[in-house]
Design an enzyme around this catalytic site. Structure first.
Site, PDB file in Angstrom:
ATOM      1  N   ARG A   1      32.937  55.049 -82.102  1.00  0.00           N
ATOM      2  CA  ARG A   1      31.844  55.497 -81.242  1.00  0.00           C
ATOM      3  C   ARG A   1      32.303  55.681 -79.800  1.00  0.00           C
ATOM      4  O   ARG A   1      31.510  56.089 -78.961  1.00  0.00           O
ATOM      5  CB  ARG A   1      30.741  54.440 -81.272  1.00  0.00           C
ATOM      6  CG  ARG A   1      29.434  54.905 -81.899  1.00  0.00           C
ATOM      7  CD  ARG A   1      28.475  53.756 -81.749  1.00  0.00           C
ATOM      8  NE  ARG A   1      27.109  54.017 -82.077  1.00  0.00           N
ATOM      9  CZ  ARG A   1      26.569  53.861 -83.282  1.00  0.00           C
ATOM     10  NH1 ARG A   1      27.311  53.531 -84.304  1.00  0.00           N
ATOM     11  NH2 ARG A   1      25.277  54.044 -83.445  1.00  0.00           N
TER      12      ARG A   1
ATOM     13  N   ARG B   1      11.718  57.174 -88.856  1.00  0.00           N
ATOM     14  CA  ARG B   1      12.471  56.024 -89.350  1.00  0.00           C
ATOM     15  C   ARG B   1      11.901  54.708 -88.830  1.00  0.00           C
ATOM     16  O   ARG B   1      11.813  53.738 -89.566  1.00  0.00           O
ATOM     17  CB  ARG B   1      13.938  56.154 -88.929  1.00  0.00           C
ATOM     18  CG  ARG B   1      14.795  55.062 -89.504  1.00  0.00           C
ATOM     19  CD  ARG B   1      16.257  55.421 -89.385  1.00  0.00           C
ATOM     20  NE  ARG B   1      16.758  55.225 -88.040  1.00  0.00           N
ATOM     21  CZ  ARG B   1      17.975  55.598 -87.641  1.00  0.00           C
ATOM     22  NH1 ARG B   1      18.787  56.208 -88.460  1.00  0.00           N
ATOM     23  NH2 ARG B   1      18.369  55.373 -86.420  1.00  0.00           N
TER      24      ARG B   1
ATOM     25  N   ARG C   1      12.859  49.116 -87.904  1.00  0.00           N
ATOM     26  CA  ARG C   1      14.060  48.625 -87.222  1.00  0.00           C
ATOM     27  C   ARG C   1      13.717  48.213 -85.805  1.00  0.00           C
ATOM     28  O   ARG C   1      13.107  48.975 -85.061  1.00  0.00           O
ATOM     29  CB  ARG C   1      15.115  49.734 -87.182  1.00  0.00           C
ATOM     30  CG  ARG C   1      16.106  49.606 -88.299  1.00  0.00           C
ATOM     31  CD  ARG C   1      17.036  50.797 -88.334  1.00  0.00           C
ATOM     32  NE  ARG C   1      17.863  50.920 -87.131  1.00  0.00           N
ATOM     33  CZ  ARG C   1      18.940  51.703 -87.089  1.00  0.00           C
ATOM     34  NH1 ARG C   1      19.316  52.386 -88.137  1.00  0.00           N
ATOM     35  NH2 ARG C   1      19.644  51.783 -85.983  1.00  0.00           N
TER      36      ARG C   1
ATOM     37  N   ARG D   1      19.592  54.982 -76.867  1.00  0.00           N
ATOM     38  CA  ARG D   1      20.687  55.204 -77.817  1.00  0.00           C
ATOM     39  C   ARG D   1      21.170  56.655 -77.757  1.00  0.00           C
ATOM     40  O   ARG D   1      22.358  56.918 -77.878  1.00  0.00           O
ATOM     41  CB  ARG D   1      20.235  54.837 -79.238  1.00  0.00           C
ATOM     42  CG  ARG D   1      19.960  53.341 -79.371  1.00  0.00           C
ATOM     43  CD  ARG D   1      19.316  52.992 -80.683  1.00  0.00           C
ATOM     44  NE  ARG D   1      20.282  53.006 -81.764  1.00  0.00           N
ATOM     45  CZ  ARG D   1      20.104  53.602 -82.933  1.00  0.00           C
ATOM     46  NH1 ARG D   1      19.008  54.238 -83.182  1.00  0.00           N
ATOM     47  NH2 ARG D   1      21.019  53.538 -83.845  1.00  0.00           N
TER      48      ARG D   1
HETATM   49  P1  AMP Z   1      23.792  52.614 -86.151  1.00  0.00           P
HETATM   50  O1  AMP Z   1      23.122  52.056 -87.357  1.00  0.00           O
HETATM   51  O2  AMP Z   1      25.132  53.262 -86.472  1.00  0.00           O
HETATM   52  O3  AMP Z   1      22.919  53.522 -85.358  1.00  0.00           O
HETATM   53  O4  AMP Z   1      24.144  51.385 -85.207  1.00  0.00           O
HETATM   54  C1  AMP Z   1      23.145  50.526 -84.710  1.00  0.00           C
HETATM   55  C2  AMP Z   1      23.642  49.771 -83.484  1.00  0.00           C
HETATM   56  O5  AMP Z   1      24.794  48.992 -83.816  1.00  0.00           O
HETATM   57  C3  AMP Z   1      24.109  50.636 -82.330  1.00  0.00           C
HETATM   58  O6  AMP Z   1      23.036  51.052 -81.521  1.00  0.00           O
HETATM   59  C4  AMP Z   1      25.057  49.709 -81.600  1.00  0.00           C
HETATM   60  O7  AMP Z   1      24.335  48.739 -80.863  1.00  0.00           O
HETATM   61  C5  AMP Z   1      25.728  48.975 -82.741  1.00  0.00           C
HETATM   62  N1  AMP Z   1      26.950  49.653 -83.210  1.00  0.00           N
HETATM   63  C6  AMP Z   1      27.169  50.213 -84.441  1.00  0.00           C
HETATM   64  N2  AMP Z   1      28.398  50.716 -84.533  1.00  0.00           N
HETATM   65  C7  AMP Z   1      28.991  50.512 -83.329  1.00  0.00           C
HETATM   66  C8  AMP Z   1      30.273  50.823 -82.797  1.00  0.00           C
HETATM   67  N3  AMP Z   1      31.190  51.491 -83.503  1.00  0.00           N
HETATM   68  N4  AMP Z   1      30.519  50.444 -81.521  1.00  0.00           N
HETATM   69  C9  AMP Z   1      29.619  49.778 -80.790  1.00  0.00           C
HETATM   70  N5  AMP Z   1      28.401  49.456 -81.225  1.00  0.00           N
HETATM   71  C10 AMP Z   1      28.079  49.797 -82.492  1.00  0.00           C
END
Ligand code: AMP
Length: 195
Positions: free
Chosen positions: A95, A134, A140, A151
């Site tokens: 990311r 969602r 969530r 985000r």
């Molecule tokens: P996601 O389900 O991929 O949208 O991830 C949910 C949350 O997890 C994100 O908003 C971040 O807070 C954290 N997160 C997930 N993957 C990463 C990553 N590769 N680097 C940093 N934070 C992450």
């Protein structure tokens, strides 16, 4: 994919709400690949109340990114497990450019590299509509409207530079992610077979 002896190592890129998670689940189950969703791993850690979960809860709830060092450690450990041997679908990692470089280094130690990067192209309006749906469905805690906007902002700032990073490496492929699940999946398979 599956054309050469190299195992597929596929990275999904795209804004929150682009449908990466849904497509990653479908692709990994149909092609018997290891689905690595860092977001799901972190949410599971929070739900279990583990040390890791306690460390990351506030960051997740605020829509911020967990530190690169921690994420790199988590992914390095995860991909070393045998169930990942057939190949990987990385959904939510890397990311940041730092994470992308670390992924490259991890794979280098086994003489490998990322085989495809798929960018899920979708408009900001579609993203917002999907995120709203969602949060209603899944409840969530990081999907309130304020956190969603944060985000998206963080995606633009920290993750979007990866598009250029991988484009320069000649690895980036784009999939139109505006359609329904089946339409996007068909486009995804077509894109992957072109590699
Ligand atoms: P996601 O389900 O991929 O949208 O991830 C949910 C949350 O997890 C994100 O908003 C971040 O807070 C954290 N997160 C997930 N993957 C990463 C990553 N590769 N680097 C940093 N934070 C992450």
């Amino acid at each position: 994919m599956g054309m050469s002896s190299k195992r597929p190592i596929i990275v999904f890129l795209g804004p929150p709400g682009a449908g990466k998670g849904t497509q990653a689940k479908k692709l990994s189950s149909e092609k018997k690949l290891c689905h690595i969703s860092t977001g799901e791993m972190l949410r599971a850690a929070v739900a279990s109340g583990s040390e890791l979960g306690k460390r990351v809860k506030e960051t997740l709830d605020a829509g911020n990114l967990v530190s690169d060092d921690l994420m790199i450690e988590i992914v390095k450990d995860r991909i070393s497990h045998d169930d990942c041997n057939p190949g990987l679908v990385l959904d939510g990692f890397p990311r940041t450019v730092t994470q992308a470089k670390a992924l490259g280094t991890m794979l280098e130690t086994s003489g490998e590299s990322v085989t495809s990067i798929v960018m899920f192209d979708v408009s900001e309006d579609t993203v917002k509509a999907r995120l709203a749906g969602r949060s209603a469905q899944e409840g969530r805690s990081d999907d309130s409207e304020k956190v969603q906007l944060e985000r998206i902002r963080i995606y633009r700032e920290q993750t979007e530079p990866l598009v250029e990073y991988y484009e320069k490496a000649g690895l980036l492929k784009r999939v139109d992610a505006a359609g329904d699940v089946e339409t996007v999946y068909t486009a995804l398979l077509k894109t992957l077979h072109q590699s």
